[in-house]
Design an enzyme around this catalytic site. Structure first.
Site, PDB file in Angstrom:
ATOM      1  N   CYS A 244       0.866  -1.187   0.000  1.00  0.00           N
ATOM      2  CA  CYS A 244       0.000   0.000   0.000  1.00  0.00           C
ATOM      3  C   CYS A 244       0.901   1.236   0.000  1.00  0.00           C
ATOM      4  CB  CYS A 244      -0.980  -0.018   1.163  1.00  0.00           C
ATOM      5  SG  CYS A 244      -0.228  -0.120   2.800  1.00  0.00           S
ATOM      6  N   ARG A 249      -2.337  -0.690   5.418  1.00  0.00           N
ATOM      7  CA  ARG A 249      -3.538  -1.215   4.765  1.00  0.00           C
ATOM      8  C   ARG A 249      -3.254  -2.592   4.171  1.00  0.00           C
ATOM      9  NH1 ARG A 249      -4.893   3.871   0.973  1.00  0.00           N
ATOM     10  NH2 ARG A 249      -2.630   4.116   1.156  1.00  0.00           N
TER      11      ARG A 249
END
Lengths: 288, 156
Positions: A244, A249
């Site tokens: 990410c 994430r």
């Protein structure tokens, strides 16, 4: 057990808020809160939860890397975590940072790990008990891990480049605008110094949020298989790298693929776009 | 050029000096106390304002509404409404800045240097959240600038 959990590949890696509420005083577990919001823990948390900050506690302050095994053992010791303690993680932002902390614990070989489905938001939405009291636990004698298991769960830039060049699956879990190169940060977040936008050549875009419901819980195994195994055509036995912007994430997606779908070999490229987008001559693709 | 804390509005100066004297842990405790008080800075029923600036910026995780009324004696009165996803540090800075700056002329707010912020939140939090900690002050200064621009334009 929660019906949804029984279909997951590793149902032992996830608990619901009801289970947590019944285990607040369970001496075999340690509840750990990890957040994006640096002061959120202090405003109230699950009773008995300790706070592990992804940056202060898990990262080396000098070089861009994680703490070493000695520091990890010391972190566990001062939080009353023994080698057989079941660590139950929860946090804000749909559990991004709790997945990140769990991933870091896994990197040090601590495998007794759980995520609270729905995280902090669900616990608070259900008006379950909270406190501002910071718990204190007797220090443990946590054994210093022999080494950090970077090879198992973590990918570095060179490995990611080789992986991409070999045409192996690479999943970019950022927002579509970040993937296309329209923006260099996710919506609602500040730019943190990336000089180029776009994605790693060959990466497929599947934002982390596709794996989560509105209430921050994980989607069912059937839904997750539809997203990752069917639509993305990922091979559960093959090598997959997720990334990410800074690795938080993608920790969420790493957890989904590894524990909920049982993929055998998923690594998180934690250098992610803040490294790749700044690396001289690193190849970049833009657009869909 | 303004350098010392004596250049700040009196109430803000007191807050800066108070926080500057605290250890990092105590700073965090007091930031939480201020964050708890952020809802008290919201507009009250029936209040009228000279300027309302409600928007969602990329630098912040939710909508922030800045409301400015300039009262008799060129005294600024700020009210700030924060969306539920706004982070705790921004909530704390909101309460601190409203408390510290209300009553000051818009011109002096616009002139305030932002180098006091690290003294309040501490070096660690500034390093981790460098843009977040300055966000509300930037919005308040923006409101002052817009108000002054309109006032000057209307006076021509």
């Amino acid at each position: 057990m929660n019906d949804k959990f029984t279909s997951y590949a590793h149902p032992e890696a996830i608990v619901d808020t009801e289970w947590l509420s019944q285990n607040l005083d369970n001496p075999a577990i340690r509840i750990i809160e990890s957040n994006e919001d640096v002061l959120l823990y202090e405003t109230g948390h699950v009773p008995g939860a300790v706070h592990i900050d992804w940056r202060r506690d898990l990262q080396d302050d000098d070089i861009r890397d994680y703490i070493n095994p000695e520091e990890f053992a010391a972190l566990c010791s001062r939080n009353g975590i023994a080698s057989d303690t079941v660590c139950v993680f929860y946090g804000d932002k749909s559990n991004w940072w709790s997945c990140y902390a769990l991933w870091a614990f896994r990197m040090f070989g601590h495998t007794n790990i759980r995520i609270v489905d729905g995280g902090r938001a669900k616990w608070f939405a259900e008006n379950r008990p909270t406190t501002r009291e910071t718990p204190s636990f007797p220090a443990t004698d946590y054994p210093v891990p022999e080494k950090r298991l970077d090879d198992e769960v973590r990918a570095f830039a060179k490995e990611t480049l080789a992986h991409a060049e070999a045409g192996k699956p690479l999943v970019d879990v950022r927002s579509p605008g970040e993937f296309r190169g329209d923006v260099t940060h996710m919506p609602d977040y500040p730019q943190e110094g990336v000089l180029r936008g776009g994605h790693i050549p060959g990466a497929q875009s599947t934002p982390w949020s596709t794996a989560a419901n509105e209430d921050a819980t994980f989607k069912s195994r059937e839904q997750l298989e539809e997203i990752y195994t069917k639509n993305l055509n990922l091979d559960p036995e093959g090598e997959t790298i997720v990334y990410c912007r800074i690795g938080e994430r993608s920790s969420h997606t790493w957890f989904v693929l590894t524990y909920l779908l049982g993929y055998a070999n998923v690594r998180n490229y934690d250098g992610s776009w803040t490294e790749w987008g700044n690396t001289v001559r690193a190849p970049i693709e833009k657009g869909d | 050029m303004k350098n010392g804390s004596s250049d700040y509005p009196e109430r803000l100066r007191e807050i800066i000096e108070f926080f500057d004297s605290l250890e990092e842990v105590e700073k965090r405790e007091n930031l939480i106390a201020y964050a708890d008080n952020a809802p008290k800075q919201e507009p009250r029923e029936g209040e009228a304002f000279d300027l309302e600036d409600v928007r969602k910026d990329e630098e912040c995780t939710d909508t922030v509404g800045v409301y400015l009324r300039v009262e008799e004696g060129n005294r600024s009165c700020f009210r700030i409404a924060l969306g539920p996803q706004v982070q705790t540090l921004t909530r704390a800075m909101t309460a601190i800045l409203c408390t510290g700056l209300n009553g000051s002329p818009p011109e002096s707010i616009l002139d305030i240097r932002q180098d006091f912020v690290p003294k309040i939140v501490g070096g660690e939090l500034v390093r981790i959240r460098s843009q977040t900690v300055y966000y509300v002050l930037g919005r308040m200064k923006g409101a002052c600038k817009a108000y002054m621009h309109r006032r000057d334009r209307d006076s021509i």
